[in-house]
Scaffold this active site. Structure first.
Site, PDB file in Angstrom:
ATOM      1  N   LEU A 199       0.655  -1.250  -0.135  1.00 39.88           N
ATOM      2  CA  LEU A 199      -0.053   0.054   0.064  1.00 39.88           C
ATOM      3  C   LEU A 199       0.906   1.366   0.024  1.00 39.88           C
ATOM      4  O   LEU A 199       1.907   1.309   0.591  1.00 39.88           O
ATOM      5  CB  LEU A 199      -0.873   0.100   1.350  1.00 39.88           C
ATOM      6  CG  LEU A 199      -2.087  -0.915   1.242  1.00 39.88           C
ATOM      7  CD1 LEU A 199      -2.663  -0.847   2.814  1.00 39.88           C
ATOM      8  CD2 LEU A 199      -3.172  -0.954   0.041  1.00 39.88           C
ATOM      9  N   ASP A 200       0.645   2.183  -0.609  1.00 34.80           N
ATOM     10  CA  ASP A 200       1.111   3.559  -0.737  1.00 34.80           C
ATOM     11  C   ASP A 200       1.309   4.133   0.984  1.00 34.80           C
ATOM     12  O   ASP A 200       0.643   3.700   1.758  1.00 34.80           O
ATOM     13  CB  ASP A 200       0.420   4.449  -1.292  1.00 34.80           C
ATOM     14  CG  ASP A 200       0.643   4.262  -2.796  1.00 34.80           C
ATOM     15  OD1 ASP A 200       1.296   3.454  -3.299  1.00 34.80           O
ATOM     16  OD2 ASP A 200      -0.146   5.002  -3.564  1.00 34.80           O
ATOM     17  N   LYS A 201       2.435   4.877   1.001  1.00 31.99           N
ATOM     18  CA  LYS A 201       2.912   5.262   2.532  1.00 31.99           C
ATOM     19  C   LYS A 201       1.442   6.010   3.027  1.00 31.99           C
ATOM     20  O   LYS A 201       1.282   5.987   4.185  1.00 31.99           O
ATOM     21  CB  LYS A 201       3.883   6.237   2.044  1.00 31.99           C
ATOM     22  CG  LYS A 201       4.221   7.106   3.440  1.00 31.99           C
ATOM     23  CD  LYS A 201       5.659   7.989   3.067  1.00 31.99           C
ATOM     24  CE  LYS A 201       5.785   8.908   4.411  1.00 31.99           C
ATOM     25  NZ  LYS A 201       6.769  10.048   3.966  1.00 31.99           N
TER      26      LYS A 201
END
Length: 377
Positions: free
Chosen positions: A152-154
């Site tokens: 997942l993105d930051k």
């Protein structure tokens, strides 16, 4: 009088000179006081000092700003910057408290905001770094490290699947790669998409932003263009990736909406690009994709800022409101039925929904009851 000399511990030896001899007197003062002060603390005193400092940190309260905008900024910072600079053991413990599901093959956690999954330049702490610690917390000191199954993105929160064995991780990764995992995200958007439900099927490509060397963004690479009022198909750029996103408005006001998003493909920043450049309704707190030409805090309307309790100069503190709410994994290994994983919304997300006047549906469009899953964390 001669300089003092060091002798047995606890004694100060003072030498007084006489004409026909020397007189020595003993004084019960600490010897070599400067050296003693520089000695490391013994274990007990060090532990006491650490306990004292920890207690002071617990009891010390941040001053509450009198300005309502500053109070709102402090609230956002408190909700979104809790785990970025903590000790790895503290992060692992926090992740263990956010477990959504656990069985002999999988461990599913609630990914916090602002934490990258993998390390890289400038990254001080990431989730992959603490997987060995998390495994030991749950299965003892002899436990093997957990394995990532996807990313997942930051800035994205929500459902994240881990595996106890590398082989199981590879099997789950294959399910994601072959699009057998149903994924549902919730996002708060600035403006409302038209129509209220549909499919965005526009390829995505990475490009360098003009005038900003070494600054790249994902953007649309349409396979059609308008020519004399007609839509004409064009050759697809060989560097572009097929990207398909289903969306549906769950709740909306005149200036914002709560959307459910189902990415069919998994291209980098796909949801953010499709919403911002495809539907012209960027995600709240998306400071990267709200404007193609510059990297700056998202520009919000006066009405939206007022509801959020902020000024435009403080908009940079608004976090990305994108939450991986649900994953449905097909049967795998000894598990003969699909696994439905639903993750609660983060606290800042719920606060923003309330402030903007957006309603949380009691049931999602597929009939799954949300009553037990929507409380803030």
């Amino acid at each position: 009088m001669a300089a003092p000399a060091c002798s047995a511990p606890g004694l100060w030896v003072r030498r007084t000179g006489w004409r026909f001899g020397s007189l020595f007197t003993l004084s019960p003062k600490p010897f070599c006081s400067a050296a003693a002060a520089s000695r490391p603390l013994d274990a007990q005193r060090l532990a006491e000092r650490l306990r004292s400092q920890k207690q002071e940190q617990k009891t010390k309260k941040e001053p509450v700003p009198t300005n309502p905008v500053q109070r709102r900024v402090q609230e956002l910072v408190r909700f979104t910057q809790q785990l970025q600079r903590v000790h790895p053991n503290v992060l692992a413990k926090a992740l263990s408290r956010g477990i959504i599901h656990q069985d002999k093959d999988l461990l599913v956690i609630n990914k916090p905001y602002g934490l990258p999954v993998h390390g890289g330049p400038g990254v001080q702490l990431c989730i992959s770094d603490v997987l060995p610690i998390l495994a030991k917390i749950l299965h003892g000191h002899k436990a093997d490290p957990l394995h990532l199954c996807h990313r997942l993105d930051k800035e994205t929160t929500g459902v994240m699947v881990l595996a106890w064995e590398k082989e199981v991780a590879h099997q789950v990764q294959e399910l994601f790669r072959t699009r057998q995992v149903a994924k549902k995200y919730w996002a708060i958007t600035v403006r409302i998409p038209v129509p209220s439900a549909g499919v965005v099927d526009i390829p995505i490509i990475e490009k360098e932003v003009q005038g900003q060397q070494h600054h790249h963004k994902m953007t649309l690479s349409p396979s059609y263009r308008m020519d004399s009022g007609k839509m004409v198909r064009v050759r697809m750029n060989r560097n572009a990736h097929v990207a398909v996103t289903q969306y549906q408005v769950l709740s909306n006001t005149l200036s914002s909406a709560l959307l459910e998003l189902q990415p069919v493909t998994g291209i980098k920043h796909q949801l953010r690009v499709h919403l911002s450049f495809g539907l012209d309704c960027p995600i709240l707190g998306d400071h990267k994709y709200s404007d193609w030409n510059r990297l700056a805090p998202q520009k919000l309307s006066v009405g939206t800022l007022k509801k959020l309790g902020l000024q435009q100069s403080k908009a940079r503190h608004i976090p990305l409101h994108l939450h991986a709410r649900q994953l449905i994994l097909p049967a795998l290994g000894s598990r003969k039925e699909e696994l439905n994983l639903v993750c609660r919304l983060p606290r800042y997300f719920v606060r923003s929904l309330n402030r903007l006047g957006l309603e949380i549906p009691s049931q999602d469009p597929n009939g799954n009851d949300d009553a037990g899953h929507l409380g803030a964390q």
